[in-house]
Design an enzyme around this catalytic site. Sequence first.
Site, PDB file in Angstrom:
ATOM      1  N   GLU A 185      40.067  -4.264 -50.025  1.00  0.00           N
ATOM      2  CA  GLU A 185      39.500  -3.396 -51.070  1.00  0.00           C
ATOM      3  C   GLU A 185      38.127  -3.977 -51.408  1.00  0.00           C
ATOM      4  O   GLU A 185      37.109  -3.353 -51.159  1.00  0.00           O
ATOM      5  CB  GLU A 185      40.414  -3.353 -52.304  1.00  0.00           C
ATOM      6  CG  GLU A 185      39.864  -2.505 -53.448  1.00  0.00           C
ATOM      7  CD  GLU A 185      40.722  -2.568 -54.728  1.00  0.00           C
ATOM      8  OE1 GLU A 185      41.511  -3.515 -54.891  1.00  0.00           O
ATOM      9  OE2 GLU A 185      40.557  -1.656 -55.574  1.00  0.00           O
ATOM     10  N   ASP A 221      46.048   5.277 -57.137  1.00  0.00           N
ATOM     11  CA  ASP A 221      45.849   3.899 -57.601  1.00  0.00           C
ATOM     12  C   ASP A 221      46.158   3.751 -59.095  1.00  0.00           C
ATOM     13  O   ASP A 221      47.264   3.363 -59.448  1.00  0.00           O
ATOM     14  CB  ASP A 221      44.427   3.425 -57.270  1.00  0.00           C
ATOM     15  CG  ASP A 221      44.333   1.927 -57.048  1.00  0.00           C
ATOM     16  OD1 ASP A 221      45.362   1.242 -57.122  1.00  0.00           O
ATOM     17  OD2 ASP A 221      43.219   1.427 -56.775  1.00  0.00           O
ATOM     18  N   ASP A 222      45.190   4.023 -59.952  1.00  0.00           N
ATOM     19  CA  ASP A 222      45.362   3.899 -61.408  1.00  0.00           C
ATOM     20  C   ASP A 222      44.790   5.159 -62.052  1.00  0.00           C
ATOM     21  O   ASP A 222      43.707   5.135 -62.645  1.00  0.00           O
ATOM     22  CB  ASP A 222      44.629   2.657 -61.924  1.00  0.00           C
ATOM     23  CG  ASP A 222      45.139   1.389 -61.274  1.00  0.00           C
ATOM     24  OD1 ASP A 222      46.212   0.907 -61.670  1.00  0.00           O
ATOM     25  OD2 ASP A 222      44.483   0.912 -60.322  1.00  0.00           O
ATOM     26  N   HIS A 227      47.785  -5.325 -50.981  1.00  0.00           N
ATOM     27  CA  HIS A 227      46.394  -4.883 -51.087  1.00  0.00           C
ATOM     28  C   HIS A 227      45.562  -5.817 -50.213  1.00  0.00           C
ATOM     29  O   HIS A 227      45.710  -7.053 -50.289  1.00  0.00           O
ATOM     30  CB  HIS A 227      45.880  -5.015 -52.520  1.00  0.00           C
ATOM     31  CG  HIS A 227      46.359  -3.955 -53.474  1.00  0.00           C
ATOM     32  ND1 HIS A 227      47.668  -3.626 -53.623  1.00  0.00           N
ATOM     33  CD2 HIS A 227      45.660  -3.158 -54.333  1.00  0.00           C
ATOM     34  CE1 HIS A 227      47.762  -2.661 -54.540  1.00  0.00           C
ATOM     35  NE2 HIS A 227      46.557  -2.363 -54.988  1.00  0.00           N
TER      36      HIS A 227
HETATM   37  N1  HPA Z   1      43.367  -3.334 -57.007  1.00  0.00           N
HETATM   38  C1  HPA Z   1      43.962  -4.510 -57.188  1.00  0.00           C
HETATM   39  N2  HPA Z   1      44.853  -4.713 -58.149  1.00  0.00           N
HETATM   40  C2  HPA Z   1      45.171  -3.711 -58.948  1.00  0.00           C
HETATM   41  C3  HPA Z   1      44.577  -2.472 -58.813  1.00  0.00           C
HETATM   42  C4  HPA Z   1      43.632  -2.276 -57.786  1.00  0.00           C
HETATM   43  O1  HPA Z   1      43.039  -1.189 -57.590  1.00  0.00           O
HETATM   44  N3  HPA Z   1      45.126  -1.679 -59.777  1.00  0.00           N
HETATM   45  C5  HPA Z   1      46.011  -2.415 -60.452  1.00  0.00           C
HETATM   46  N4  HPA Z   1      46.034  -3.652 -59.967  1.00  0.00           N
HETATM   47 ZN    ZN Z   2      45.983  -0.666 -56.138  1.00  0.00          ZN
END
Ligand code: HPA
Ligand code: ZN
Length: 334
Positions: A192, A270-271, A189
């Site tokens: 973001e 994502d989630d 990641h």
């Molecule tokens: N970003 C960073 N870490 C995470 C995320 C996310 O969207 N979802 C679960 N862990």
């Molecule tokens: Zn993520």
Amino acid sequence: MPLPKAELHLHVEGTLEPELAFRLAERNGVRLPYADTEELRKAYEFADLQSFLNLYYELMAVLRTEQDFADLADAYLTRAAAQGVRHAEIFFDPQAHIARGVPMSTVVEGLWRALGNSEAAHGVSTRLIMCFLRDESADSALETLEAARPHLDRITGVGLDSAEVGHPPAKFREVYEAAAALGLRRVAHAGEEGPPAYITEALDVLGVERVDHGLRCLEDPALVERLVRDRIPLTLCPLSNVRLRAVDALTEHPLRRMMEAGLLCTVNSDDPAYFGGYVADNYHAVRAALGLTKEQMRELARNSFLASFLADDEERRARYLAEVDAYEFSAAVP
Ligand code: HPA
Ligand code: ZN
């Protein structure tokens, strides 16, 4: 029939729906600090990444046994298949479980009960990507990689997630070098909430092949040029970006601009239990909000397979791409 697609940015713990959370809580004698699913859903109001992560880690308390992880993954794969997912590369966060006394073997073998049967049960091929928590130490990440060694036949790659700002990628140089030496694929990641420099660092220091989110690359034109030139895939998550306030509204999402700039964009959930939609819901939402054409929708689906870690099964990748090319959109899609 939904557009065939791969999902490349999906945290399995982020697929924990309130109903399953309560069912597992009861099964395991865990008390959740919410009266019922309705009260829990009211907590799904996030100001930023950290406010989401607080709830995400809290609810993991219900995941204790192999069967819990199997049920979680199987519920996701059932929903994913209904949304046109043909291939899923699934993140998990072992440190969040090991810290609660749930060993690596329980997590991996539990997930594998569902993943190992996914093609037969759901028609979805899968890969597992183990994420390191960037707000934990580099030593903890190294210990986690060590704990995963007996399970590496189940794990395709490593990733980096959790609270981004203040935890730049370079902190994890050593564990990414070790992962590469073990033949693991690398993603992280970046961009973001963190600055574009974190994306550059993930590429240069960690050697990532794909960037998760990468949204803030737009602030650095030279970086955009590099991502376009090197065909580095970005796994964008539009509904997540709105819920975590990385963008003000879906109509403001830069996805269309990014595609038109030549970036290799993919759309992911994502989630999904927390952000209001699974992957096809993300596709539909961006199509409506940004006025994407059929051919742009097809490009997103093609990109998802091109960006996937199917290098060990090119025949399958070609089959999936042919399905995308042959897909006929309903008249409802412009
Ligand atoms: N970003 C960073 N870490 C995470 C995320 C996310 O969207 N979802 C679960 N862990
Ligand atoms: Zn993520």
